[in-house]
Motif scaffolding. Sequence first.
Motif, PDB file in Angstrom:
ATOM      1  N   ALA A  66       0.859  -1.167   0.210  1.00  0.00           N
ATOM      2  CA  ALA A  66       0.061  -0.119  -0.060  1.00  0.00           C
ATOM      3  C   ALA A  66       0.850   1.379  -0.083  1.00  0.00           C
ATOM      4  O   ALA A  66       1.928   1.167   0.591  1.00  0.00           O
ATOM      5  N   PRO A  67       0.498   2.432  -0.689  1.00  0.00           N
ATOM      6  CA  PRO A  67       1.319   3.340  -0.792  1.00  0.00           C
ATOM      7  C   PRO A  67       1.164   4.182   0.607  1.00  0.00           C
ATOM      8  O   PRO A  67       2.057   5.043   0.865  1.00  0.00           O
ATOM      9  N   HIS A  68       0.189   4.142   1.285  1.00  0.00           N
ATOM     10  CA  HIS A  68       0.130   4.963   2.524  1.00  0.00           C
ATOM     11  C   HIS A  68      -0.056   3.761   3.813  1.00  0.00           C
ATOM     12  O   HIS A  68      -0.369   2.891   3.628  1.00  0.00           O
ATOM     13  N   LEU A  69       0.302   4.466   4.836  1.00  0.00           N
ATOM     14  CA  LEU A  69       0.339   3.511   6.288  1.00  0.00           C
ATOM     15  C   LEU A  69      -0.095   4.456   7.345  1.00  0.00           C
ATOM     16  O   LEU A  69       0.230   5.673   7.450  1.00  0.00           O
ATOM     17  N   TYR A  70      -1.098   3.554   7.975  1.00  0.00           N
ATOM     18  CA  TYR A  70      -1.462   4.481   9.376  1.00  0.00           C
ATOM     19  C   TYR A  70      -0.629   4.172  10.446  1.00  0.00           C
ATOM     20  O   TYR A  70      -0.019   2.777  10.639  1.00  0.00           O
ATOM     21  N   ASP A  84      -4.476  -0.548   4.959  1.00  0.00           N
ATOM     22  CA  ASP A  84      -5.654  -0.852   4.230  1.00  0.00           C
ATOM     23  C   ASP A  84      -5.638  -0.885   2.741  1.00  0.00           C
ATOM     24  O   ASP A  84      -5.623   0.325   2.166  1.00  0.00           O
ATOM     25  N   SER A  85      -5.762  -1.844   2.089  1.00  0.00           N
ATOM     26  CA  SER A  85      -5.788  -1.910   0.567  1.00  0.00           C
ATOM     27  C   SER A  85      -6.842  -2.818   0.006  1.00  0.00           C
ATOM     28  O   SER A  85      -7.469  -3.694   0.820  1.00  0.00           O
ATOM     29  N   ASP A  86      -7.187  -2.793  -1.246  1.00  0.00           N
ATOM     30  CA  ASP A  86      -7.958  -3.781  -1.851  1.00  0.00           C
ATOM     31  C   ASP A  86      -7.929  -5.083  -1.757  1.00  0.00           C
ATOM     32  O   ASP A  86      -8.861  -5.985  -1.302  1.00  0.00           O
ATOM     33  N   GLY A  87      -6.583  -5.719  -1.433  1.00  0.00           N
ATOM     34  CA  GLY A  87      -6.500  -6.918  -1.367  1.00  0.00           C
ATOM     35  C   GLY A  87      -6.037  -7.482   0.183  1.00  0.00           C
ATOM     36  O   GLY A  87      -5.988  -8.595   0.259  1.00  0.00           O
ATOM     37  N   ALA A  88      -5.837  -6.358   0.740  1.00  0.00           N
ATOM     38  CA  ALA A  88      -5.346  -6.868   2.126  1.00  0.00           C
ATOM     39  C   ALA A  88      -5.545  -5.760   3.385  1.00  0.00           C
ATOM     40  O   ALA A  88      -5.412  -4.518   2.919  1.00  0.00           O
ATOM     41  N   SER A  89      -5.669  -6.091   4.600  1.00  0.00           N
ATOM     42  CA  SER A  89      -5.626  -5.349   5.649  1.00  0.00           C
ATOM     43  C   SER A  89      -4.637  -5.876   6.545  1.00  0.00           C
ATOM     44  O   SER A  89      -5.279  -6.949   7.255  1.00  0.00           O
ATOM     45  N   ILE A  90      -3.534  -5.114   6.923  1.00  0.00           N
ATOM     46  CA  ILE A  90      -2.562  -6.007   7.711  1.00  0.00           C
ATOM     47  C   ILE A  90      -2.230  -4.782   8.815  1.00  0.00           C
ATOM     48  O   ILE A  90      -2.197  -3.789   8.790  1.00  0.00           O
TER      49      ILE A  90
END
Length: 220
Positions: A66-70, A84-90
Amino acid sequence: GHGNGNGNGSNDGIGIGVNYAIPVRIMRVDELQYHVPPRLGMPDVQLGLPRDRPIRNVVERLRGIAPHLYIEGSMRGILTLRIDSDGASIRTSFDKLIPIHEDCKSSQSRARARSQEEIEPTEQGQGQGGTTTTTAATQQRSQTQKEHVKCTLKVDSKKLHACLHWQATLGIRDISSAVLCMFENEMLVLDVTLNPEIGRFMYYMPVHYISTDDMDATFD
């Protein structure tokens, strides 16, 4: 660099001189304002990064997804990295970090709590030993508020990874301390002090604005 000898063919008395040519650019006075550190207030959260658990390894894996990170930091000593991306939430968490209250908003909260304790009427009860005064409820409330202080920032994954490059090049003994300072919707600052305290360097990373609605949707 270059070396020089004594010219007599002998190894005795040989001296080595090393010269470094470092290019510099003379800055104009009117450009100085663009290069000084930004003016910031007190951070919402300050956490000492663990020297034996580099977060760079986690960021390196997440930046490819993902280009952005929380980044969520809590004064309870917990740091969470999430994408949080379309393919994964880690989500990856680091616990048992050291919260740093000095020069932090939490120190102001504690000062206000102490002032409140002084002006609040105390609860008194009669026991066998006479009159007793208790402020346990107030102290517990102050402690709970302090531990629940947290801050969430949205940053560029690649920029954060670049700011953590030192974790791959410097050893544990080279670092005296590394503090992550979080300013809500304003800035992420990484303050690294070298060991044996011969210097320090700081990274200032702008963050993406997170509205209250976005926060609720992201962390529900």
